[in-house]
Design a protein around this motif. Structure first.
Motif, PDB file in Angstrom:
ATOM      1  N   ASP A 460       0.831  -1.207   0.000  1.00 12.20           N
ATOM      2  CA  ASP A 460       0.000   0.000   0.000  1.00 12.20           C
ATOM      3  C   ASP A 460       0.859   1.248   0.000  1.00 12.20           C
ATOM      4  N   ALA A 461       1.958   1.246   0.783  1.00 12.26           N
ATOM      5  CA  ALA A 461       2.844   2.406   0.817  1.00 12.26           C
ATOM      6  C   ALA A 461       3.470   2.646  -0.555  1.00 12.26           C
ATOM      7  N   ALA A 462       3.882   1.558  -1.222  1.00 19.67           N
ATOM      8  CA  ALA A 462       4.482   1.710  -2.554  1.00 19.67           C
ATOM      9  C   ALA A 462       3.457   2.256  -3.558  1.00 19.67           C
ATOM     10  N   ASP A 463       2.202   1.810  -3.427  1.00 20.74           N
ATOM     11  CA  ASP A 463       1.166   2.315  -4.322  1.00 20.74           C
ATOM     12  C   ASP A 463       0.956   3.812  -4.150  1.00 20.74           C
ATOM     13  N   ASN A 500       6.925   9.137   5.595  1.00 23.21           N
ATOM     14  CA  ASN A 500       8.051  10.065   5.813  1.00 23.21           C
ATOM     15  C   ASN A 500       9.304   9.563   5.107  1.00 23.21           C
ATOM     16  N   LEU A 501       9.577   8.253   5.246  1.00 24.93           N
ATOM     17  CA  LEU A 501      10.788   7.705   4.636  1.00 24.93           C
ATOM     18  C   LEU A 501      10.683   7.705   3.117  1.00 24.93           C
ATOM     19  N   MET A 502       9.514   7.302   2.576  1.00 29.34           N
ATOM     20  CA  MET A 502       9.334   7.275   1.117  1.00 29.34           C
ATOM     21  C   MET A 502       9.357   8.687   0.543  1.00 29.34           C
ATOM     22  N   SER A 503       8.733   9.637   1.273  1.00 32.32           N
ATOM     23  CA  SER A 503       8.719  11.021   0.797  1.00 32.32           C
ATOM     24  C   SER A 503      10.122  11.577   0.702  1.00 32.32           C
ATOM     25  N   ASN A 504      10.960  11.323   1.739  1.00 31.36           N
ATOM     26  CA  ASN A 504      12.349  11.800   1.700  1.00 31.36           C
ATOM     27  C   ASN A 504      13.111  11.140   0.555  1.00 31.36           C
ATOM     28  N   GLY A 512      15.528   9.262 -12.955  1.00 27.38           N
ATOM     29  CA  GLY A 512      16.219   8.132 -13.562  1.00 27.38           C
ATOM     30  C   GLY A 512      16.881   7.203 -12.558  1.00 27.38           C
ATOM     31  N   LYS A 513      16.838   7.542 -11.279  1.00 23.51           N
ATOM     32  CA  LYS A 513      17.425   6.691 -10.247  1.00 23.51           C
ATOM     33  C   LYS A 513      16.371   5.707  -9.731  1.00 23.51           C
ATOM     34  N   SER A 514      16.710   5.001  -8.619  1.00 23.27           N
ATOM     35  CA  SER A 514      15.802   3.957  -8.138  1.00 23.27           C
ATOM     36  C   SER A 514      15.623   4.038  -6.625  1.00 23.27           C
ATOM     37  N   ILE A 515      14.474   3.498  -6.180  1.00 13.42           N
ATOM     38  CA  ILE A 515      14.165   3.370  -4.750  1.00 13.42           C
ATOM     39  C   ILE A 515      13.748   1.927  -4.516  1.00 13.42           C
ATOM     40  N   THR A 516      14.309   1.308  -3.456  1.00 12.02           N
ATOM     41  CA  THR A 516      14.015  -0.092  -3.156  1.00 12.02           C
ATOM     42  C   THR A 516      13.494  -0.206  -1.735  1.00 12.02           C
TER      43      THR A 516
END
Length: 607
Positions: A460-463, A500-504, A512-516
């Motif tokens: 849900d957070a990723a969505d 908060n963590l995803m927003s930062n 063009g970079k990535s988040i995992t």
């Protein structure tokens, strides 16, 4: 010399003094006794001579002399017979009795040699008796071979006239022999008594000194720290009472030292476990006691005997003695601001009878308190600044709408109103975050914890951030290990942490970079959730303070992106309240990874 060592012993001192006193007493008594004994025998001997003269006088010697002077026939023979009849002295002792006429010529004598008859007696003291100057006379003189003689003369009177004299010359050999015999006997008795007294003196001295020696030996052993031995009590006299008192003293010393050791142990334990450092000094400022905490605070060892000014790097020297309590602050490791240690020093003088005999220095590490105070001041300043900035913007735009004529331009007015609304929302978020932090600090937030599936929460957070990532062409990945245990957490609070963590991550990750986003189970059952990006990263020097409130690595950029600087602080409080822990790893220019743990949902926890 070795023989002089006896004078270092009380026993031999007593014996020598005792014998010396006895010798002096015997000497005085002997001299007095010998003198009195000699006077007694002299008087007795003189009395015998006087008795002989009196017997002659009572026998009528004056008539006999008168008759012989009148021409009595055979007067020599008659006087010799008269002497023989009335002679009572010891004939073998060598006494000589002479009858003299009034001119001093010998009329008769008891001597065997009668040739002296008719010769004059030349003793001047006899002449004094014949002339009536003295009625009788006694004198002593030495004869041949130091023989002592007693010469006795007595006048013979007739009708008050001196008609002659009785002269007796008696050696005192037997008398002095008797005196010497008595003296020798007395000397032997005195020597025997002296020997016996010396033996008794030794016994008496040992009786006195042996307990004293034992007490002295015990005192020496006590001086070495052994208080278990007792002095034997052999009598009930003063020595026995001294031994009893000494044993009581040893017992009291044992008890006192035991209590002192106990108190010392307690004091050492207290000093060793104190959270504050303690340094005690004497009146000259030399260290006499220091606990372990003081060395830890100072970061160096301090030796006993070291000066306090050398142990404490004070900016100004401490002037002793202090008149009263004094406080100051000491900064250690000033070169490294991050490792700065602030120590509060409290100096308290030790007084005894109005005299300062020492100093107690208490060291308190107030670094955390100072840091908290500094953070409080920074927090107030940051809040003021964060509130003042949007307020200033809102005020300036409203003034432009009211006074600058912006209301006449619908497009400009709409833009001003949009900016004003954004700043208001920013203030609202700031106040909301502040209130939430306040409730978290005071533990007033009641978490609605329930079993949650980790995969569902992360999906849900990723969505929620899919659209933003697509807009910046950021590759968002989700990796979940299988199987994952359920966690026991508040869904809303957990969503706020992830947001908060995803927003930062989205803010600071270039296009063009990535988040995992990953999740896995740890060996102890805890779930580890990590949010990693390949963004700009954080410098190493900022990592230790990244979870502080209002702390920003790049303040201008963070503020321009709409951040309040409280997101990570709120996330840390929420995770720790759930019983987890949050950490951050980052490499400047390569990206950042934030990890936090959550406890598993154990069956016995669920109600």
């Amino acid at each position: 010399m070795k023989w002089l060592r006896i004078f270092h012993s009380v026993q031999w001192k007593l014996v020598i003094i005792y014998i010396s006193l006895l010798l002096i007493a015997l000497q005085l008594i002997g001299v007095y006794f010998f003198r009195e004994l000699e006077n007694f025998y002299k008087q007795d001997f003189e009395s015998s001579l006087q008795n002989q003269a009196n017997i002659l006088l009572s026998g009528g010697v004056s008539d006999e002399i008168t008759k012989s002077q009148a021409g009595f026939v055979n007067r020599r023979k008659h006087l010799n017979d008269f002497l023989d009849n009335y002679y009572i002295l010891d004939r073998g002792a060598g006494q000589i009795v002479q009858l003299l006429d009034q001119d001093g010529y010998v009329l008769s004598t008891t001597q065997t040699n009668k040739k002296i008859i008719g010769q004059k007696n030349h003793n001047p003291r006899v002449n004094q008796v014949l002339r009536g100057i003295e009625k009788e006379d006694t004198q002593f003189r030495r004869g041949t071979d130091t023989e002592r003689l007693m010469l006795y003369s007595k006048a013979i009177t007739e009708n008050g006239q001196v008609v002659g004299a009785i002269y007796i010359e008696a050696p005192m050999t037997k008398t002095y022999q008797t005196i010497r015999t008595i003296n020798n006997t007395l000397l032997k008795i005195s020597l025997f008594a002296l020997f016996g007294t010396a033996v008794l003196g030794v016994v008496l001295a040992r009786t006195i000194t042996n307990p004293v020696k034992e007490i002295t030996e015990q005192a020496s052993i006590m001086a070495q720290g052994d208080f278990d031995r007792q002095v034997a009590i052999k009598s009930n006299d003063e020595i026995g009472r001294l031994a009893t008192a000494f044993n009581h003293l040893a017992q009291h010393l044992r008890d006192a030292l035991s209590q002192n050791e106990e108190e010392k142990g307690k004091l050492e334990s207290v000093l060793a476990n104190m959270s504050d450092g303690v340094i005690a000094t004497d009146s000259r400022g030399r260290v006499i006691v220091i606990n372990r905490r003081a060395t830890v605070i100072l970061g160096r060892s301090v030796e006993v005997g070291e000066q306090l000014d050398q142990a404490l790097p004070l900016s100004e020297p401490l002037i002793l003695p202090l008149e009263g309590e004094r406080q100051t602050y000491l900064e250690l490791n000033r070169e490294d601001e991050e490792d700065l240690t602030i120590v509060k020093l409290t100096f308290t003088p030790i007084r005894r009878s109005e005299e300062t005999v020492g100093l107690i220095t208490v060291l308190q590490d107030v670094t955390e308190e100072e840091k908290l105070d500094r953070q409080r001041k920074e927090f107030v300043a940051n809040v003021s600044h964060e509130l003042r900035t949007p307020l200033t913007t809102i005020k300036s735009y409203l003034e432009a709408l009211d006074e600058g004529g912006a209301m006449e331009d619908p497009e400009l007015a709409a833009r001003f109103l949009r900016v004003t609304r954004q700043e208001s929302e920013r203030m609202t978020r700031l106040i909301h975050d502040l209130l939430q932090l306040s409730r978290l600090d005071s533990r007033k937030i009641r978490f609605n914890r329930q079993p949650l599936a980790v995969g569902e929460v992360l999906s849900d957070a990723a969505d929620r951030f899919t659209v933003q990532c697509e807009q910046k062409e950021i590759d968002l990945r989700l990796h979940l290990s299988d199987p994952l245990p359920r966690i026991y957490a508040d869904r809303d609070q957990l969503d706020q942490v992830l947001d908060n963590l995803m927003s930062n991550a989205v803010k600071y990750t270039p296009e063009g970079k990535s988040i995992t986003v990953t999740a896995r189970r740890r060996f102890d059952g805890f779930v580890i959730i990590a949010v990693s990006d390949t963004g700009i990263g954080i410098p190493k020097k900022d990592l230790d303070r990244i979870f502080e409130r209002f702390y920003r690595v790049d303040k201008a950029r963070s503020r321009s992106m709409g951040g309040t600087g409280l997101g990570l602080a709120i996330a840390k409080e929420i995770v720790e309240t759930h019983g987890g822990k949050i950490t951050m790893d980052s490499r400047y220019g390569f990206g950042t990874t934030v990890r936090f743990t959550l406890p598993p949902c154990e069956p016995e926890v669920v109600r």
